[in-house]
Scaffold this motif. Structure first.
Motif, PDB file in Angstrom:
ATOM      1  N   ASP A  19       0.677  -1.319  -0.029  1.00  0.00           N
ATOM      2  CA  ASP A  19      -0.011  -0.125   0.003  1.00  0.00           C
ATOM      3  C   ASP A  19       0.707   1.257  -0.112  1.00  0.00           C
ATOM      4  N   TRP A  20       2.100   1.081   0.708  1.00  0.00           N
ATOM      5  CA  TRP A  20       2.789   2.292   0.829  1.00  0.00           C
ATOM      6  C   TRP A  20       3.491   2.709  -0.496  1.00  0.00           C
ATOM      7  N   LEU A  21       3.871   1.643  -1.124  1.00  0.00           N
ATOM      8  CA  LEU A  21       4.341   1.646  -2.571  1.00  0.00           C
ATOM      9  C   LEU A  21       3.647   2.181  -3.495  1.00  0.00           C
ATOM     10  N   PHE A  22       2.444   1.619  -3.739  1.00  0.00           N
ATOM     11  CA  PHE A  22       1.480   2.127  -4.537  1.00  0.00           C
ATOM     12  C   PHE A  22       1.017   3.537  -4.512  1.00  0.00           C
ATOM     13  N   THR A  23       0.785   3.855  -3.193  1.00  0.00           N
ATOM     14  CA  THR A  23       0.390   5.206  -2.858  1.00  0.00           C
ATOM     15  C   THR A  23       1.416   6.122  -3.278  1.00  0.00           C
ATOM     16  N   LEU A  24       2.598   5.693  -3.098  1.00  0.00           N
ATOM     17  CA  LEU A  24       3.941   6.697  -3.146  1.00  0.00           C
ATOM     18  C   LEU A  24       3.922   7.097  -4.751  1.00  0.00           C
ATOM     19  N   ALA A  25       3.842   5.734  -5.530  1.00  0.00           N
ATOM     20  CA  ALA A  25       4.107   5.844  -6.725  1.00  0.00           C
ATOM     21  C   ALA A  25       3.080   6.647  -7.462  1.00  0.00           C
ATOM     22  N   ASP A  26       1.865   6.803  -6.963  1.00  0.00           N
ATOM     23  CA  ASP A  26       0.774   7.378  -7.366  1.00  0.00           C
ATOM     24  C   ASP A  26       1.043   9.014  -7.285  1.00  0.00           C
ATOM     25  N   LYS A  27       1.462   9.346  -6.017  1.00  0.00           N
ATOM     26  CA  LYS A  27       2.022  10.663  -5.495  1.00  0.00           C
ATOM     27  C   LYS A  27       3.167  11.125  -6.380  1.00  0.00           C
ATOM     28  N   VAL A  28       4.202  10.415  -7.041  1.00  0.00           N
ATOM     29  CA  VAL A  28       5.290  10.766  -7.510  1.00  0.00           C
ATOM     30  C   VAL A  28       4.764  10.928  -9.063  1.00  0.00           C
ATOM     31  N   ARG A  29       3.762   9.994  -9.762  1.00  0.00           N
ATOM     32  CA  ARG A  29       3.447  10.249 -10.773  1.00  0.00           C
ATOM     33  C   ARG A  29       2.551  11.603 -10.859  1.00  0.00           C
ATOM     34  N   HIS A  30       1.816  12.050  -9.918  1.00  0.00           N
ATOM     35  CA  HIS A  30       1.146  13.239  -9.718  1.00  0.00           C
ATOM     36  C   HIS A  30       2.274  14.335  -9.765  1.00  0.00           C
ATOM     37  N   ASP A  31       3.127  14.310  -9.113  1.00  0.00           N
ATOM     38  CA  ASP A  31       4.031  15.441  -8.634  1.00  0.00           C
ATOM     39  C   ASP A  31       4.805  15.545  -9.911  1.00  0.00           C
ATOM     40  N   TYR A  32       5.221  14.724 -10.857  1.00  0.00           N
ATOM     41  CA  TYR A  32       6.105  14.937 -11.796  1.00  0.00           C
ATOM     42  C   TYR A  32       5.708  14.785 -13.346  1.00  0.00           C
TER      43      TYR A  32
END
Ligand code: SAH
Length: 334
Positions: A19-32
């Motif tokens: 869950d940590w990994l998928f949520t962080l990847a979603d945030k990084v996708r959003h930010d970049y």
């Protein structure tokens, strides 16, 4: 973000961190790369192939498959229809079919580039001069997955092929100034977690602009008919880690993910992906481009696919990009 090989292996092995990994990847996708989803109109124009990749239903030794070739003028017509529907990128994919000479491919490139779209080729291993001819004629991007960076596994999966030639293809494509797309199959027989970690590190070392990750799905008319199906979650984890390590690249929510999970592409879009590649050919060809069984959308027409995925994308609060969708990673280099 920086991860060591050991850290990547640990994350891949530890499902309590999912869950940590998928949520962080979603945030990084959003930010970049933002909330826009880039749609690519995919034309699978020939299922004829001279290769014998052990996992692929198009392999030349499959005598059961009904082979087809779409003529250049018809390929261009499919592209025209896709452009009318709003697609800003066309992807041409096929088996390695020598019927399509350099001249024929260049004729197709010219016809499609006249429509004012970005063009991606995914037609396998070619020589430097061939890649150069396609680039000079107007092709913008090239997709060729390394499939696996594990030398022994590569050899076992690809009779009469050479991983060093595959690496050479990717280097040539990069040198020629294409946007470079690669990726891996996840869940091949005897593929280790260490090998998947090496794949991710390879994408970084290469400087890929786009990376497609898909689970392996056994095809009944191949030597791997009885092999286990790749694991959806592991494929998703490899994809999410790729987003963390290469934040600016384009990552498709792959069709193979949706084949294993009815909501697979949306889950992928919420775990780091920012691209979807709907099929823009008509139903007569879709089932025949059977790289793996149970492909989705084989009875749908281009309009239905566009509307279906468009509605799904909107339902998760994302928007459909109106531009060519060049990889931010590629733009940063220019
Ligand atoms: N001939 C081109 C296009 C290959 S088809 C090339 O060599 O690049 C596109 C991708 O489908 C392949 O790169 C492979 O990763 C994937 N594929 C093939 N067989 C598959 C299977 N059984 N399960 C899941 N993906 C598969």
């Amino acid at each position: 973000m920086q991860f060591t090989r050991d850290e990547i292996i640990e994350i891949l092995n530890d499902d309590s961190k999912n869950d940590w990994l998928f949520t962080l990847a979603d945030k990084v996708r959003h930010d970049y790369v933002g909330d826009e989803v880039h749609l690519r109109g995919l034309i699978e124009f020939s299922n004829v192939c001279k290769r014998q990749c052990k996992y692929c239903g198009l392999r030349s030794e499959n005598k059961v498959i009904d082979r087809y070739r779409i003529e250049p003028s018809d390929i261009i017509k499919y592209a025209e229809n896709a452009v009318k529907m709003g697609y800003k990128t066309i992807v041409l994919q096929s088996g390695e079919d020598e019927y399509y000479s350099v001249d024929k491919i260049c004729e197709i490139i010219k016809g499609i580039k006249a429509l004012d779209v970005a063009l991606t080729l995914s037609i396998g291993e070619k020589s430097y001069d061939e890649y150069k001819a396609f680039k000079d004629t107007g092709a913008d991007r090239y997709l060729i997955r390394i499939e696996t960076t594990d030398r022994n596994l590569y050899k076992a999966m690809h009779p009469n092929m050479d991983i060093d030639n595959r690496f050479r293809c990717l280097e040539d494509i990069k040198t020629l100034g294409y946007e470079v797309g690669t990726g891996s199959l996840v869940g091949l027989p005897n593929q280790t977690i260490e090998a998947l970690a090496d794949d991710i590190l390879f994408f970084k070392k290469l400087g890929a602009d786009m990376v497609g990750i898909g689970p392996f799905i056994p095809h009944p008319q191949t030597p791997l008919a009885d092999a286990d199906t790749g694991n959806f979650e592991i494929a998703l984890k490899v994809m999410a880690l790729t987003r963390l390590i290469l934040p600016e690249i384009n990552i498709p929510a792959t069709t193979a993910m949706e084949t294993l999970n009815a909501n697979g592409r949306i889950i992928a879009l919420k775990s780091g992906a920012n691209v979807v590649m709907p099929n823009v050919t008509t139903t007569e060809y879709r089932a025949k481009y059977e790289i793996y069984p149970n492909k989705i959308c084989i009875n749908e027409n281009p309009e239905q696919c566009r509307n279906c995925i468009g509605a799904k994308i909107k339902s998760i609060g994302r928007t459909i990009s109106q531009n060519y969708g060049k990889s931010r990673h590629f733009r940063s280099k220019q």
